[in-house]
Design a protein around this motif. Structure first.
Motif, mmCIF file in Angstrom:
data_model
loop_
_atom_site.group_PDB
_atom_site.id
_atom_site.type_symbol
_atom_site.label_atom_id
_atom_site.label_comp_id
_atom_site.label_asym_id
_atom_site.label_seq_id
_atom_site.Cartn_x
_atom_site.Cartn_y
_atom_site.Cartn_z
ATOM 1 N N HIS A 1 -0.192 -1.900 -8.703
ATOM 2 C CA HIS A 1 -1.181 -1.397 -9.668
ATOM 3 C C HIS A 1 -0.905 -1.923 -11.077
ATOM 4 N N VAL A 2 0.250 -1.594 -11.615
ATOM 5 C CA VAL A 2 0.710 -2.125 -12.913
ATOM 6 C C VAL A 2 2.227 -2.295 -12.827
ATOM 7 N N LEU A 3 2.819 -2.857 -13.863
ATOM 8 C CA LEU A 3 4.270 -3.053 -13.876
ATOM 9 C C LEU A 3 4.997 -1.737 -13.569
ATOM 10 N N THR B 1 -4.496 -3.676 -3.647
ATOM 11 C CA THR B 1 -3.927 -4.415 -2.516
ATOM 12 C C THR B 1 -3.828 -5.922 -2.753
ATOM 13 N N GLU B 2 -4.634 -6.478 -3.702
ATOM 14 C CA GLU B 2 -4.516 -7.926 -3.928
ATOM 15 C C GLU B 2 -3.421 -8.219 -4.954
ATOM 16 N N PRO B 3 -2.468 -9.119 -4.619
ATOM 17 C CA PRO B 3 -1.406 -9.441 -5.582
ATOM 18 C C PRO B 3 -1.987 -10.104 -6.835
ATOM 19 N N ASP B 4 -1.409 -9.810 -8.018
ATOM 20 C CA ASP B 4 -1.938 -10.405 -9.248
ATOM 21 C C ASP B 4 -0.883 -11.133 -10.071
ATOM 22 N N GLY B 5 0.352 -11.154 -9.614
ATOM 23 C CA GLY B 5 1.387 -11.904 -10.320
ATOM 24 C C GLY B 5 2.063 -11.157 -11.453
ATOM 25 N N THR B 6 1.574 -9.958 -11.825
ATOM 26 C CA THR B 6 2.206 -9.241 -12.939
ATOM 27 C C THR B 6 3.019 -8.042 -12.467
ATOM 28 N N CYS B 7 2.951 -7.736 -11.180
ATOM 29 C CA CYS B 7 3.790 -6.667 -10.637
ATOM 30 C C CYS B 7 3.986 -6.925 -9.152
ATOM 31 N N MET B 8 4.949 -6.230 -8.555
ATOM 32 C CA MET B 8 5.210 -6.420 -7.127
ATOM 33 C C MET B 8 3.972 -6.035 -6.324
ATOM 34 N N PRO B 9 3.567 -6.887 -5.362
ATOM 35 C CA PRO B 9 2.361 -6.579 -4.580
ATOM 36 C C PRO B 9 2.509 -5.320 -3.719
ATOM 37 N N PHE B 10 1.382 -4.665 -3.504
ATOM 38 C CA PHE B 10 1.306 -3.463 -2.659
ATOM 39 C C PHE B 10 1.954 -3.705 -1.305
ATOM 40 N N GLU B 11 2.676 -2.695 -0.854
ATOM 41 C CA GLU B 11 3.373 -2.799 0.425
ATOM 42 C C GLU B 11 2.990 -1.584 1.277
ATOM 43 N N PRO B 12 2.411 -1.787 2.478
ATOM 44 C CA PRO B 12 2.097 -0.618 3.305
ATOM 45 C C PRO B 12 3.376 0.062 3.770
ATOM 46 N N VAL B 13 3.447 1.364 3.621
ATOM 47 C CA VAL B 13 4.632 2.127 4.017
ATOM 48 C C VAL B 13 4.239 3.063 5.162
ATOM 49 N N VAL C 1 -15.955 -8.130 -13.340
ATOM 50 C CA VAL C 1 -15.574 -7.114 -12.366
ATOM 51 C C VAL C 1 -14.083 -7.264 -12.063
ATOM 52 N N MET C 2 -13.296 -6.379 -12.650
ATOM 53 C CA MET C 2 -11.847 -6.489 -12.537
ATOM 54 C C MET C 2 -11.235 -5.100 -12.592
ATOM 55 N N SER C 3 -10.441 -4.786 -11.595
ATOM 56 C CA SER C 3 -9.815 -3.471 -11.577
ATOM 57 C C SER C 3 -8.383 -3.565 -11.084
ATOM 58 N N ASP C 4 -7.555 -2.639 -11.558
ATOM 59 C CA ASP C 4 -6.186 -2.532 -11.057
ATOM 60 C C ASP C 4 -6.112 -1.518 -9.921
ATOM 61 N N HIS C 5 -7.283 -1.056 -9.483
ATOM 62 C CA HIS C 5 -7.354 -0.148 -8.339
ATOM 63 C C HIS C 5 -7.916 -0.916 -7.141
ATOM 64 N N ALA C 6 -7.640 -0.414 -5.943
ATOM 65 C CA ALA C 6 -8.167 -1.031 -4.722
ATOM 66 C C ALA C 6 -9.685 -0.877 -4.666
#
Ligand SMILES: [Zn+2]
Ligand SMILES: [Zn+2]
Length: 343
Positions: free
Chosen positions: A94-96, A118-130, A280-285
């Motif tokens: 989501h964010v750093l 869910t899409e990686p953006d290079g500024t934080c670790m990508p979402f990981e399904p747990v 159209v840009m969001s830090d949410h899924a």
């Protein structure tokens, strides 16, 4: 469907509470022990006696809540045990420093997602399904109409707009939330197009990202030497939505403006913001991202905390999951705007 006695997380007036562990996750009222998923203001509030968050959230939490907060940090995947509850943090994309909180107790596993993308953006670790039995999800953009362009398509659009404005000799003012969105834009744009100028609310967050090792291009403040009318004509200017219509904007003369937000998918929202362009840009899924994330956990029970709660609960129920809403005080950072009004 009522809360069950063995539930690892229940809704309380103070926030989401873990009864066996005696702590809260992103509580909105002051409590003794708070696990914080990320440093956005609706999730990380003031006044808790003890905070637990990801190591990369330390900078933003201390900037926002004070350097003296009692903060304990964990790396991703690192676990601690509190009153017999095993607590670990996992990337939320989501964010750093944003994290999903995994709780394990008595053979059950719950995951509280906070906010995630869910899409990686290079500024934080990508979402990981747990993997978990019960997943607590957000649903900010939980309607089938919300589908985000890929990172590549988004930045091709922003770069083309900036380039065209620079060639026409006018500044490109892009309004975006100062924490997360601004750094994602900085990381993703083609910095060879021209200079980049940021509002005073954005630069402290840039510093935190840089300190965490995220590559951001050089940024200037309007007060920096050499920043004059000629430079501004080719510049990309990043400012929080709260700067719109303030005297700070006057120095840009005849500028083009745009707004970067998931809400820009709705044409009416674009008009209401009164800007030339909407990205159209969001830090949410988006809708497919939410479905993919929920399915990826393998959870049979899902709680929905904020956003399109009713729609998401119905969709999940129709798909055979045990789903219900949790009433919370979380919002969407893009709709807060006012949080970052430093000149
Ligand atoms: Zn957030
Ligand atoms: Zn949220």
């Amino acid at each position: 469907m009522a809360a069950k006695e063995e539930d690892l997380v229940v809704a309380r007036p103070e926030g989401l509470y873990c009864p066996p562990g005696d702590f809260y996750i992103d509580p909105w009222r002051p409590v003794a022990r708070a696990v914080i998923t990320h440093a956005h203001s609706d999730h990380a509030r003031m006044g808790h006696a003890h905070y637990l968050a990801h190591t990369d959230s330390a900078g933003t939490l201390r900037t926002r809540l004070g350097s003296d907060i009692a903060l304990q940090t964990l790396g991703y995947g690192e676990a601690i045990e509190h009153h017999g509850v095993r607590v670990s943090l996992h990337p939320a994309g989501h964010v750093l420093g944003s994290a999903q909180v995994r709780l394990e107790h008595g053979g059950r596993v719950w995951v509280a997602s906070g906010d995630y993308k869910t899409e990686p953006d290079g500024t934080c670790m990508p979402f990981e399904p747990v993997p978990c039995d019960t997943f607590i999800t957000e649903s900010t953009f939980g309607l089938p109409i919300y589908r985000w362009p890929t990172q590549a398509a988004l930045f091709a659009e922003i770069d083309a707009w900036w380039r065209a404005n620079a060639e026409a000799g006018r500044a490109s003012v892009l309004f975006c939330y100062a924490f997360g969105k601004a750094q994602r834009i900085l990381h993703g744009v083609d910095a060879s197009i021209g200079p980049i100028v940021v509002h005073g609310a954005v630069e402290p967050l840039n510093a935190v990202y840089r300190a965490a090792g995220v590559a951001l291009p050089e940024t200037l403040r309007v007060t920096d030497p050499g920043v004059d009318a000629a430079l501004l004509k080719r510049a990309l200017v990043l400012a929080p939505p709260s700067a719109q219509g303030t005297p700070w904007m006057r120095r840009f003369g005849n500028y083009a403006d745009a707004f970067a937000s998931g809400w820009m998918q709705l044409r009416g929202t674009r008009r209401r913001r009164g800007v030339d362009r909407g990205f159209v840009m969001s830090d949410h899924a988006d809708w497919p991202g939410l479905q993919q994330a929920i399915a990826g956990t393998g959870a049979s029970r899902v709680f929905v905390t904020h956003g399109s709660v009713a729609v998401m609960v119905r969709w999940l129920t129709e798909n055979g999951l045990d789903a219900q809403g949790f009433k919370t005080e979380y919002g969407d950072e893009d709709d807060q705007g006012q949080g970052a009004a430093t000149p």
